[in-house]
Design a protein around this motif. Structure first.
Motif, PDB file in Angstrom:
ATOM      1  N   GLY A 160       0.809  -1.211   0.000  1.00 45.51           N
ATOM      2  CA  GLY A 160       0.000   0.000   0.000  1.00 45.51           C
ATOM      3  C   GLY A 160       0.847   1.267   0.000  1.00 45.51           C
ATOM      4  O   GLY A 160       1.965   1.286  -0.518  1.00 45.51           O
ATOM      5  N   TRP A 161       0.308   2.317   0.629  1.00 44.14           N
ATOM      6  CA  TRP A 161       1.011   3.605   0.623  1.00 44.14           C
ATOM      7  C   TRP A 161       2.325   3.547   1.397  1.00 44.14           C
ATOM      8  O   TRP A 161       3.262   4.301   1.106  1.00 44.14           O
ATOM      9  CB  TRP A 161       0.112   4.705   1.171  1.00 44.14           C
ATOM     10  N   VAL A 162       2.438   2.636   2.351  1.00 40.62           N
ATOM     11  CA  VAL A 162       3.678   2.478   3.111  1.00 40.62           C
ATOM     12  C   VAL A 162       4.812   1.975   2.213  1.00 40.62           C
ATOM     13  O   VAL A 162       5.978   2.329   2.398  1.00 40.62           O
ATOM     14  CB  VAL A 162       3.465   1.512   4.294  1.00 40.62           C
ATOM     15  N   GLY A 163       4.466   1.170   1.203  1.00 35.93           N
ATOM     16  CA  GLY A 163       5.470   0.688   0.270  1.00 35.93           C
ATOM     17  C   GLY A 163       6.162   1.817  -0.473  1.00 35.93           C
ATOM     18  O   GLY A 163       7.347   1.721  -0.821  1.00 35.93           O
ATOM     19  N   ARG A 164       5.417   2.890  -0.707  1.00 38.09           N
ATOM     20  CA  ARG A 164       6.006   4.059  -1.368  1.00 38.09           C
ATOM     21  C   ARG A 164       7.101   4.676  -0.497  1.00 38.09           C
ATOM     22  O   ARG A 164       8.128   5.133  -0.992  1.00 38.09           O
ATOM     23  CB  ARG A 164       4.907   5.076  -1.656  1.00 38.09           C
ATOM     24  N   ILE A 165       6.906   4.680   0.809  1.00 39.15           N
ATOM     25  CA  ILE A 165       7.900   5.212   1.745  1.00 39.15           C
ATOM     26  C   ILE A 165       9.146   4.325   1.736  1.00 39.15           C
ATOM     27  O   ILE A 165      10.279   4.832   1.726  1.00 39.15           O
ATOM     28  CB  ILE A 165       7.312   5.306   3.157  1.00 39.15           C
ATOM     29  N   TYR A 166       8.949   3.003   1.731  1.00 38.85           N
ATOM     30  CA  TYR A 166      10.093   2.094   1.675  1.00 38.85           C
ATOM     31  C   TYR A 166      10.911   2.335   0.407  1.00 38.85           C
ATOM     32  O   TYR A 166      12.153   2.311   0.431  1.00 38.85           O
ATOM     33  CB  TYR A 166       9.609   0.643   1.702  1.00 38.85           C
ATOM     34  N   ALA A 167      10.211   2.564  -0.688  1.00 37.47           N
ATOM     35  CA  ALA A 167      10.892   2.797  -1.964  1.00 37.47           C
ATOM     36  C   ALA A 167      11.706   4.085  -1.926  1.00 37.47           C
ATOM     37  O   ALA A 167      12.863   4.126  -2.359  1.00 37.47           O
ATOM     38  CB  ALA A 167       9.869   2.845  -3.102  1.00 37.47           C
ATOM     39  N   GLN A 168      11.115   5.152  -1.393  1.00 37.84           N
ATOM     40  CA  GLN A 168      11.815   6.431  -1.285  1.00 37.84           C
ATOM     41  C   GLN A 168      13.066   6.295  -0.428  1.00 37.84           C
ATOM     42  O   GLN A 168      14.128   6.845  -0.764  1.00 37.84           O
ATOM     43  CB  GLN A 168      10.886   7.499  -0.696  1.00 37.84           C
ATOM     44  N   GLY A 169      12.944   5.570   0.677  1.00 39.18           N
ATOM     45  CA  GLY A 169      14.091   5.386   1.562  1.00 39.18           C
ATOM     46  C   GLY A 169      15.217   4.618   0.891  1.00 39.18           C
ATOM     47  O   GLY A 169      16.397   4.976   1.038  1.00 39.18           O
ATOM     48  N   THR A 170      14.872   3.581   0.149  1.00 45.12           N
ATOM     49  CA  THR A 170      15.881   2.772  -0.546  1.00 45.12           C
ATOM     50  C   THR A 170      16.636   3.603  -1.579  1.00 45.12           C
ATOM     51  O   THR A 170      17.875   3.613  -1.620  1.00 45.12           O
ATOM     52  CB  THR A 170      15.209   1.577  -1.249  1.00 45.12           C
ATOM     53  N   VAL A 171      15.887   4.317  -2.420  1.00 47.10           N
ATOM     54  CA  VAL A 171      16.496   5.109  -3.494  1.00 47.10           C
ATOM     55  C   VAL A 171      17.303   6.271  -2.926  1.00 47.10           C
ATOM     56  O   VAL A 171      18.415   6.562  -3.392  1.00 47.10           O
ATOM     57  CB  VAL A 171      15.412   5.619  -4.467  1.00 47.10           C
ATOM     58  N   ALA A 172      16.765   6.946  -1.908  1.00 50.27           N
ATOM     59  CA  ALA A 172      17.469   8.083  -1.305  1.00 50.27           C
ATOM     60  C   ALA A 172      18.813   7.652  -0.726  1.00 50.27           C
ATOM     61  O   ALA A 172      19.814   8.372  -0.854  1.00 50.27           O
ATOM     62  CB  ALA A 172      16.606   8.721  -0.216  1.00 50.27           C
ATOM     63  N   SER A 173      18.857   6.480  -0.100  1.00 48.67           N
ATOM     64  CA  SER A 173      20.102   5.983   0.496  1.00 48.67           C
ATOM     65  C   SER A 173      21.164   5.703  -0.567  1.00 48.67           C
ATOM     66  O   SER A 173      22.329   6.081  -0.415  1.00 48.67           O
ATOM     67  CB  SER A 173      19.829   4.704   1.300  1.00 48.67           C
ATOM     68  N   ILE A 174      20.746   5.064  -1.645  1.00 46.34           N
ATOM     69  CA  ILE A 174      21.694   4.710  -2.703  1.00 46.34           C
ATOM     70  C   ILE A 174      22.290   5.948  -3.350  1.00 46.34           C
ATOM     71  O   ILE A 174      23.516   6.075  -3.505  1.00 46.34           O
ATOM     72  CB  ILE A 174      20.997   3.833  -3.767  1.00 46.34           C
ATOM     73  N   PHE A 175      21.451   6.916  -3.709  1.00 43.85           N
ATOM     74  CA  PHE A 175      21.942   8.075  -4.441  1.00 43.85           C
ATOM     75  C   PHE A 175      22.610   9.103  -3.527  1.00 43.85           C
ATOM     76  O   PHE A 175      23.391   9.928  -3.998  1.00 43.85           O
ATOM     77  CB  PHE A 175      20.809   8.699  -5.262  1.00 43.85           C
ATOM     78  N   PHE A 176      22.332   9.027  -2.240  1.00 38.43           N
ATOM     79  CA  PHE A 176      23.088   9.836  -1.281  1.00 38.43           C
ATOM     80  C   PHE A 176      24.553   9.407  -1.273  1.00 38.43           C
ATOM     81  O   PHE A 176      25.464  10.247  -1.321  1.00 38.43           O
ATOM     82  CB  PHE A 176      22.473   9.683   0.111  1.00 38.43           C
ATOM     83  N   LEU A 177      24.791   8.101  -1.238  1.00 42.86           N
ATOM     84  CA  LEU A 177      26.168   7.589  -1.243  1.00 42.86           C
ATOM     85  C   LEU A 177      26.884   7.929  -2.551  1.00 42.86           C
ATOM     86  O   LEU A 177      28.042   8.361  -2.549  1.00 42.86           O
ATOM     87  CB  LEU A 177      26.157   6.082  -1.021  1.00 42.86           C
TER      88      LEU A 177
END
Length: 420
Positions: free
Chosen positions: A178-195
């Motif tokens: 659901g909508w929580v999955g969108r948050i998990y996705a944002q967190g995953t992508v943000a972490s990768i591109f931050f590094l």
């Protein structure tokens, strides 16, 4: 004809502008498709919760850097490499300090925080981390833009959007979070591109062997802090509207209103893509003097006025006709489209003039305009939204026009004073 095309393409301003626009449309086109997919798999109530979360992310993104990252664009053309790197370091340290402070506040007042935002505390803490990571990523992208490297900018941003699209589909559609999955996705992508962004900033020499300069820190904060109320004003104008609608009606109505805003965002894509290149062109031109630059800048502004107007009309009519057939459960959003598209058009015009104020460091005066108009919108929304969310949309449109006219007047006044 072929000669004309070659001549236009050989012009760096038009060439870079075309590339930024191309990448921006590709990125936002992918994001818009994702929005449509989410609208299909999420109920309007879930869509409303997601937008409440996004509103919280927006306000934290504004506060977490205290406006210091905005000074990088100004310093890029007016400072040497060492001083520019010190500005960047000041911005990063500001983000770290604010991230620590906000975490302490949320952990110290968990119940109050959850009630104010309308979401559980763990999601708020995740939002803080995502915002911090995204600030560093955006800083890296902004430097590529200032270096006039649209290919690097475009490929990096497109990679981020594509990965975000894929990971979101995994969590929301296939894993059914659901909508929580969108948050998990944002967190995953943000972490990768931050590094990755941190590595790029170090490799390009922006974060090597730096010392803190008190004068640069003070100068950066003086420029940036007045921009916090300025940037908050935009959150107040849209984010606060969603909370007001949620208070008077339901998360379903928030979802309907937020869905309609997406079509205004299509118009905003055009304005933002144009501004990504035009702001750099303006800074470079104004460095040589306003008298020499005004003719070309005025010509560009007149041309873009008509382009923005045509695009806004096309988006409004197209979305109005297509929604009942493509997404019939959002048909109730149709009456909101006209005021929302008009407001987006006025916002595009705002971008034509606000860069003058940034270049001449009129951030305090800009703050007065944008924050005052935001307060006006909040007051009117609190009074009138209870009658209909259509009132909310028309109030937003009117305040957007007022803001644009005020910024136009101040920019002209500022430029005229330079000529005297």
């Amino acid at each position: 004809m072929s000669f004309d095309v070659k001549r236009i393409w050989s012009n760096p301003n038009w060439k870079n502008g075309a590339l930024y626009t191309l990448f921006s449309f590709a990125n936002n086109g992918i994001s818009f498709i994702l929005i449509l997919i989410l609208a299909k798999y999420l109920l309007p109530s879930d869509y409303g919760y997601l937008n409440l979360y996004n509103s919280f992310v927006q306000i934290i993104s504004i506060l977490i850097a205290l406006g210091t990252t905005s000074y990088v664009s100004n310093a890029f053309f007016q400072k040497n490499r060492t001083e520019l790197s010190q500005v960047i370091l000041t911005s990063i340290l500001t983000i770290i300090v604010c991230l620590i402070v906000f975490t302490i506040i949320l952990l110290g007042f968990p119940i109050i925080s959850s009630r104010l935002v309308g979401l559980p505390l763990p999601y708020l803490l995740v939002a803080l981390i995502i915002c911090g990571f995204q600030c560093i990523t955006n800083l890296n992208l902004d430097i590529w833009r200032l270096e006039e490297k649209p290919i690097s900018y475009g490929l990096f941003s497109m990679s981020m959007v594509i990965l975000n699209f894929i990971v979101t589909l995994v969590w929301v559609v296939w894993e059914n979070y659901g909508w929580v999955g969108r948050i998990y996705a944002q967190g995953t992508v943000a972490s990768i591109f931050f590094l990755i962004s941190g590595i790029f900033l170090c490799k390009r020499g922006y974060l090597r062997k730096l010392k803190i300069s008190k004068s640069i820190v003070w100068e950066t904060l003086i420029f940036g802090i007045p921009l916090v109320p300025h940037m908050l004003s935009f959150w107040l104008k849209q984010g606060m509207d969603r909370y007001i609608i949620n208070y008077y009606f339901s998360s379903t109505d928030v979802g309907i209103y937020s869905f309609a805003l997406n079509f205004g965002s299509i118009i905003g894509i055009i304005g933002t893509a144009f501004n990504a290149n035009n702001s750099v062109f303006m800074y470079k031109s104004l460095t040589k003097g306003y008298y020499q630059a005004r003719k070309s800048l005025n010509h560009i502004a007149k041309l873009m006025f008509f382009i923005f107007l045509a695009c806004s009309v096309i988006v409004w009519i197209g979305s109005y006709e297509l929604i009942p057939y493509v997404l019939p459960k959002y048909t109730n959003s149709k009456p909101l489209l006209f005021p929302i598209c008009c407001g987006a058009f006025f916002q595009c015009l705002y971008l034509l003039f606000v860069n003058y104020l940034f270049f001449y460091k009129k951030t305090q005066q800009l703050m007065y305009i944008t924050f005052t108009t935001a307060i006006i919108q909040c007051i009117l929304s609190l009074i009138l939204t209870k009658y209909s969310i259509l009132w909310t949309a028309y109030i937003s449109m009117s305040v957007s026009l007022l803001t644009t006219l005020s910024v136009y007047y101040l920019s002209k006044k500022t430029c005229n004073s330079v000529l005297q």
